[in-house]
Design an enzyme around this catalytic site. Structure first.
Site, PDB file in Angstrom:
ATOM      1  N   CYS A 162     -17.376 -35.691  17.876  1.00 60.97           N
ATOM      2  CA  CYS A 162     -17.502 -34.449  17.118  1.00 60.97           C
ATOM      3  C   CYS A 162     -17.113 -34.686  15.659  1.00 60.97           C
ATOM      4  CB  CYS A 162     -16.590 -33.379  17.719  1.00 60.97           C
ATOM      5  SG  CYS A 162     -16.609 -31.837  16.794  1.00 60.97           S
TER       6      CYS A 162
ATOM      7  N   LYS B 166      16.451 -10.080  -2.414  1.00 60.48           N
ATOM      8  CA  LYS B 166      16.212  -8.865  -1.635  1.00 60.48           C
ATOM      9  C   LYS B 166      15.643  -9.288  -0.284  1.00 60.48           C
ATOM     10  CE  LYS B 166      14.472  -4.178  -1.817  1.00 60.48           C
ATOM     11  NZ  LYS B 166      13.741  -4.103  -0.548  1.00 60.48           N
TER      12      LYS B 166
ATOM     13  N   GLU C 225       0.848  -1.189   0.000  1.00 54.93           N
ATOM     14  CA  GLU C 225       0.000   0.000   0.000  1.00 54.93           C
ATOM     15  C   GLU C 225       0.891   1.250   0.000  1.00 54.93           C
ATOM     16  OE1 GLU C 225      -3.083   0.079  -0.501  1.00 54.93           O
ATOM     17  OE2 GLU C 225      -3.502   2.187  -0.052  1.00 54.93           O
ATOM     18  N   TYR C 226       1.974   1.201   0.770  1.00 50.00           N
ATOM     19  CA  TYR C 226       2.916   2.317   0.806  1.00 50.00           C
ATOM     20  C   TYR C 226       3.505   2.543  -0.589  1.00 50.00           C
ATOM     21  CZ  TYR C 226       6.820   5.293   2.190  1.00 50.00           C
ATOM     22  OH  TYR C 226       7.699   6.330   2.305  1.00 50.00           O
TER      23      TYR C 226
ATOM     24  N   ARG D 149      20.844   2.502   8.957  1.00 47.65           N
ATOM     25  CA  ARG D 149      20.969   3.425   7.842  1.00 47.65           C
ATOM     26  C   ARG D 149      20.573   4.841   8.232  1.00 47.65           C
ATOM     27  NH1 ARG D 149      17.745   2.835   2.203  1.00 47.65           N
ATOM     28  NH2 ARG D 149      15.990   3.085   3.598  1.00 47.65           N
TER      29      ARG D 149
HETATM   30  S1  IVH Z   1      21.882  -3.113  -2.253  1.00 48.46           S
HETATM   31  C1  IVH Z   1      23.112   1.141  -3.180  1.00 48.46           C
HETATM   32  N1  IVH Z   1      21.195  -5.629  -2.031  1.00 48.46           N
HETATM   33  O1  IVH Z   1      16.815  -3.087   0.368  1.00 48.46           O
HETATM   34  C2  IVH Z   1      22.420  -0.155  -3.061  1.00 48.46           C
HETATM   35  N2  IVH Z   1      19.967  -4.022  -0.789  1.00 48.46           N
HETATM   36  O2  IVH Z   1      15.447  -0.461  -0.646  1.00 48.46           O
HETATM   37  C3  IVH Z   1      22.254  -0.559  -1.652  1.00 48.46           C
HETATM   38  N3  IVH Z   1      18.206  -4.978   0.615  1.00 48.46           N
HETATM   39  O3  IVH Z   1      18.280  -0.524   2.201  1.00 48.46           O
HETATM   40  C4  IVH Z   1      21.352  -1.670  -1.425  1.00 48.46           C
HETATM   41  N4  IVH Z   1      18.572  -7.078   0.082  1.00 48.46           N
HETATM   42  O4  IVH Z   1      18.283  -2.810   3.246  1.00 48.46           O
HETATM   43  C5  IVH Z   1      20.934  -4.358  -1.650  1.00 48.46           C
HETATM   44  N5  IVH Z   1      20.724  -7.916  -1.911  1.00 48.46           N
HETATM   45  C6  IVH Z   1      20.467  -6.653  -1.529  1.00 48.46           C
HETATM   46  C7  IVH Z   1      19.443  -6.327  -0.613  1.00 48.46           C
HETATM   47  C8  IVH Z   1      19.222  -4.997  -0.273  1.00 48.46           C
HETATM   48  C9  IVH Z   1      17.829  -6.259   0.813  1.00 48.46           C
HETATM   49  C10 IVH Z   1      17.571  -3.820   1.275  1.00 48.46           C
HETATM   50  C11 IVH Z   1      18.552  -2.863   1.882  1.00 48.46           C
HETATM   51  C12 IVH Z   1      18.260  -1.533   1.266  1.00 48.46           C
HETATM   52  C13 IVH Z   1      16.899  -1.724   0.696  1.00 48.46           C
HETATM   53  C14 IVH Z   1      16.726  -0.904  -0.546  1.00 48.46           C
END
Ligand code: IVH
Length: 693
Positions: free
Chosen positions: A452, A125, A39-40, A146
Site C-alpha cells: 500500500c 489562567k 462563541e460564548y 463556586r
Molecule cells: S483569580 C477575584 N486566578 O478563572 C478573582 N482565577 O473567570 C478570582 N482562574 O473562576 C479569580 N486561573 O476559576 C484567578 N490564576 C487564576 C486563575 C483563575 C483560572 C479561573 C477561576 C475563576 C475564573 C474567572
C-alpha cells in the site's frame, strides 16, 4: 446567525439573553456546553456592547449583571464566607490588553503620570473548575464549587480524591504542612492535565465508551459526580491561585502583604502552586509575561486560556474594590481560543503507517489555538458515530498543544439537507486491498502492508524523521513523488537514489536533489537506538528503542531474542515483546535490515552497552532549559543532558538543580533567581557535561 428583527436592539438583546442563559446552563450546570467558549464570549461581548449603547435595555437579570451558576441537586449547598467572584476578561489578545488594564488601575488609584510603575502578580489562567478548600486547624474540612458565587456545592468527598499525577504534583493536601492558620480557605482550580486527559479518552475509546470533549469538561464533570468512586477514577490535579476566609494569619493582614507572598506561603504549606508565575512591573512587564507564556502555551502539560494579572499589594485591593461581578484589581488576558466553530465540508480517509484507517474531517479553514486548521481527526468509525457528525454540520474543532486537531462534537442546529451516514470503505482507498477489523479492535486496517503506497509513504517518513535516521531534505512532498513515481518500493531503495535519478522528477531542482543525496549520505552514520526506532516496529517508540539498544548492545542479539528475553528489558511488557518478536519473524523485515546495512547504514555495535557503562554524574539532577542557546538546539541539549543521566523538566521549582538560560530567557529565569536555583549558560552546561563524561 442573524434572524429577522435582529437589527432591533431590544429584540436582539432579549435573544442574546436567552441564548446566553441557555449556554450558561449547559456550561455551568450540566458541564456539557454546546458551543465553544470563544462563541460564548462573542455573544456576551455583543450583549455588553448593546447594553452600553442602549442603557434603557439593561435589566437586573441580564447575564452581564451576575455570576451564573446553580447548585446541582444532590449536593448540599455551602454558603461562601467570602463570595467567590468572577474576573473581568480582556479578549484583545495583543499587548494592548495589558496596557488597557494597567491604565485603568492607575486611573482608579489616581496615580500621577510620573508615579512608579504598579507591581503586579502575573499567573496562568488555568482552564478547569474553581474550588474553595476550607482548612480548619490545618485539616481539610470542606471543599465547595463556586456555584453562583454566594452559594456553592459541597463536593468534599470528590475533592479528597484529587491526587495529581505521579512525579508531577498537583495533589490536594488533606492536611497542611507546618504551622497553619486557624482558618484558611484556599481558592484555586481543579483541572485535568493533557496527558491524563488523552489517556482517559484513549481508555474510554478502547472500552467503546463516551469520550470527553476537553480536559476542562472532564474535570468539571468529575468534581460534580454524585458517585465519588467514579470521581476517584478521573485523574485530576489542582493549582491554588488565592484565598478566601482567613483567620489567625498575621502576615496576611500586615500592611505590606502581597498576593505573590500569599501564594508562596500556600506553597510552603504544601498546597500546589504553579511555578510559572512572576512579579512584574507596569504594562511592559505584563505584556512581556503574556508574550513569554504565549510562546510556552503549547508546551505546558495543561490547558490555559490566558494569563491573569493581579495588583500585588493587598492593601490596594481594598482601595480598588469591585464592580458588579468583578474585582478592579484583577483581569484575565486571553490567548487565541483552542476551540472554534466551523463547517464540516467532507470526511476523507487517511491510511497510516500501520494501515489504520482514520476518518479525517475536511473543514472550512478556521483560526484555532494560534494556527489555521483545515483538517482534524475523527479517530475512528465508532467515535465518529458517537459524535454524530455529518458533512454539512457546524462542528467544534479543538487544537491544544502539540496534539493533532480534533472534532469534539457538533453544534446542535438544523441540518442543511439529507446526508447519508458515513461508512468505512471495504477496500483501501489508496491501494484497493481489503479493509479488515480485527476481533475486539475498533480500528479498521488496510491489509495491503508495504504494498500500500500510503503505508509505504508513512514508513519512509517515519524512517527519515528527526528522531529516527534524520534524513535532511526528505519531506512529505518528495516522499509522495518518490512513491507515486515508482522510484521507491522498499526502505533500502532510498540509498540507491542519486542526483541523476532524482533530477528526472518533476519540479526537482538540482540543489534539492544534491541536498537529499547529502542527507542520505549523512544519515548512514547513526546509532543503534535510532535505527531500531526507524524500523517502525509496532509499539516500539523512542524510549523503548533506547532501552533495547542499551540492554542488548547489538542488533543481532535483538533479532534473535526470545519473548522471555525481551521481557527482561525495562518497561517492555508482553504486548511490546510479542510485537518485536513478530516483526523479526517476518523474513522480509530481516531482509530490509540486511539491505540497509549493505547500503552502508552503520553504528558501533557495542554502543548501547558502552552507553550503559558510561558514568552518569548528572544522575538524579533535574535541569530546566529556557531561551535560545548560542549553538545547541533544545533537542540536542536535552539529548546531552539525558545522556549524562540528567532529567529535563518543563518548569522551575525548588527541586530544580540547574536552569540553563540562553538568549531571551523568560519567566523561568526569573523564577530560578527568585528560588535561588543555580543558573548556567551554554558554556556552564558544557562544563558540567565534560565533568560528566
Ligand atoms: S483569580 C477575584 N486566578 O478563572 C478573582 N482565577 O473567570 C478570582 N482562574 O473562576 C479569580 N486561573 O476559576 C484567578 N490564576 C487564576 C486563575 C483563575 C483560572 C479561573 C477561576 C475563576 C475564573 C474567572
Amino acid at each position: 446567525m442573524p434572524r429577522p428583527a435582529d437589527d432591533v436592539p431590544a429584540i436582539r438583546a432579549a435573544r442574546l439573553r436567552a441564548l446566553l442563559q441557555h449556554h450558561a446552563q449547559r456550561y455551568y450546570v450540566h458541564d456539557a456546553p454546546e458551543i465553544p467558549d470563544a462563541e460564548y464570549d462573542r455573544l456576551f461581548a455583543e450583549l455588553q456592547a448593546l447594553e452600553a449603547a442602549h442603557p434603557e435595555l439593561l435589566s437586573a437579570d441580564s447575564p452581564t449583571q451576575r455570576v451564573i451558576g446553580r447548585v446541582l441537586e444532590g449536593f448540599a449547598p455551602v454558603h461562601h464566607a467570602v463570595p467567590m467572584l468572577s474576573i473581568r476578561t480582556e479578549t484583545d489578545t495583543t499587548p494592548a490588553g495589558a496596557l488597557a488594564f494597567d491604565e485603568r488601575v492607575r486611573r482608579e488609584l489616581e496615580l500621577p503620570a510620573d508615579a512608579a510603575p504598579v507591581e503586579y502578580a502575573a499567573e496562568l489562567k488555568f482552564d478547569g473548575l474553581a474550588i474553595n478548600l476550607r482548612y480548619e486547624g490545618g485539616v481539610l474540612v470542606q471543599a465547595a464549587t463556586r456555584g453562583d458565587g454566594e452559594t456553592g456545592e459541597d463536593v468534599t468527598q470528590n475533592i479528597r480524591t484529587v491526587r495529581g499525577r505521579r512525579g508531577a504534583g498537583g495533589q490536594i493536601p488533606l492536611r497542611l504542612a507546618g504551622e497553619a492558620p486557624a482558618v484558611l480557605e484556599v481558592r484555586g482550580e481543579v483541572y485535568m492535565r493533557r496527558d491524563d486527559f488523552e489517556e482517559l479518552n484513549a481508555r474510554q475509546r478502547e472500552k467503546g465508551e463516551k469520550t470527553f470533549v476537553n480536559p476542562r469538561n472532564a474535570a468539571a464533570g468529575a468534581v460534580r459526580q454524585l458517585d465519588p468512586a467514579i470521581a476517584a477514577r478521573r485523574p485530576l490535579s489542582f493549582f491554588a491561585y488565592g484565598v478566601g476566609e482567613v483567620q489567625g494569619w498575621a502576615a496576611f493582614n500586615a500592611p505590606a502583604a502581597t498576593h505573590s507572598a500569599t501564594l508562596d506561603a500556600l506553597a510552603a504549606w504544601g498546597v500546589p502552586v504553579c511555578a510559572d508565575r512572576g512579579v512584574v512591573r507596569g504594562a511592559a512587564g505584563l505584556a512581556e509575561f503574556h508574550r513569554a507564556m504565549g510562546e510556552r502555551r503549547d508546551a505546558l502539560p495543561f490547558d490555559i486560556d490566558g494569563v491573569v494579572y493581579k495588583v500585588n499589594a493587598l492593601e490596594l485591593h481594598k482601595r480598588l474594590g469591585f464592580v458588579t461581578r468583578e474585582p478592579r484589581w484583577a483581569v484575565a488576558h486571553k490567548y487565541p481560543a483552542q476551540e472554534q466553530m466551523t463547517r464540516l465540508n467532507a470526511i476523507e480517509i487517511q491510511v497510516g503507517r500501520t494501515g489504520k484507517l482514520t476518518p479525517v474531517a475536511k473543514l472550512e479553514p478556521v483560526f484555532v489555538g494560534g494556527t489555521t486548521v483545515s483538517n482534524a481527526t475523527l479517530h475512528n468509525l465508532f467515535e465518529l458515530r458517537r459524535k454524530g457528525v455529518r458533512v454539512g454540520d457546524t462542528v467544534i474543532v479543538r487544537r491544544a498543544g502539540d496534539v493533532i486537531p480534533e472534532i469534539v462534537g457538533r453544534v446542535p442546529g438544523v441540518r442543511p439537507r439529507y446526508v447519508p451516514n458515513f461508512r468505512m470503505p471495504r477496500e483501501c482507498p489508496v491501494c484497493g486491498s481489503q479493509v479488515l477489523r480485527e476481533k475486539g479492535s475498533i480500528a479498521h486496517r488496510c491489509s495491503g502492508g508495504l504494498f500500500c503506497a500510503a503505508q509505504r509513504k508513512q514508513a519512509l517518513l517515519h524512517f527519515a524523521g528527526r528522531r529516527a535516521l534524520d534524513i535532511e531534505g526528505l519531506g512529505d512532498k518528495l516522499v509522495d513523488q518518490l512513491v507515486d513515481g515508482g522510484l521507491i518500493r522498499t526502505l533500502p531503495e532510498l540509498y540507491a537514489l542519486d542526483t541523476a535519478r532524482l533530477a528526472a522528477l518533476e519540479r526537482m531542482a538540482e540543489k534539492s536533489a544534491a541536498k537529499l543525496v547529502a542527507g542520505l549520505q549523512a544519515s548512514k552514520h547513526t546509532t543503534l537506538a535510532r535505527f531500531i526506532y526507524a524500523l517502525g516496529i509496532g509499539h516500539v517508540g523512542e524510549a523503548t528503542a533506547k532501552d533495547l539498544a542499551r540492554h542488548f548492545g547489538g542488533l543481532e542479539r535483538i533479532i534473535a531474542a526470545r519473548v522471555d528475553e525481551l521481557l527482561e528489558v525495562r518497561d517492555v511488557g508482553p504486548v511490546v515483546a510479542q510485537s518485536i518478536r513478530a516483526f523479526f519473524d517476518q523474513a522480509h523485515n530481516v531482509e530490509v535490515v540486511r539491505q540497509l546495512r549493505a547500503a552502508g547504514v552503520a553504528w558501533r555495535e557495542d554502543e548501547g552497552a558502552a552507553d550503559a557503562a558510561r558514568p552518569r554524574p548528572l544522575a538524579g539532577k533535574t535541569l530546566v532549559l529556557t531561551g535560545t542557546l548560542p549553538t545547541l538546539a533544545r533537542d540536542d541539549a536535552k539529548t546531552l543532558i539525558e545522556g549524562a543521566g540528567g532529567k529535563v523538566a518543563g518548569s522551575v521549582s525548588k527541586k530544580t538543580d540547574y536552569v540553563v538560560a540562553g538568549e531571551q530567557a523568560g519567566a523561568k529565569l526569573d523564577k530560578a533567581r527568585e528560588l535561588g536555583v543555580a543558573v548556567l549558560d551554554e558554556t556552564g552546561l558544557r562544563a558540567l557535561l565534560v565533568r560528566a563524561a
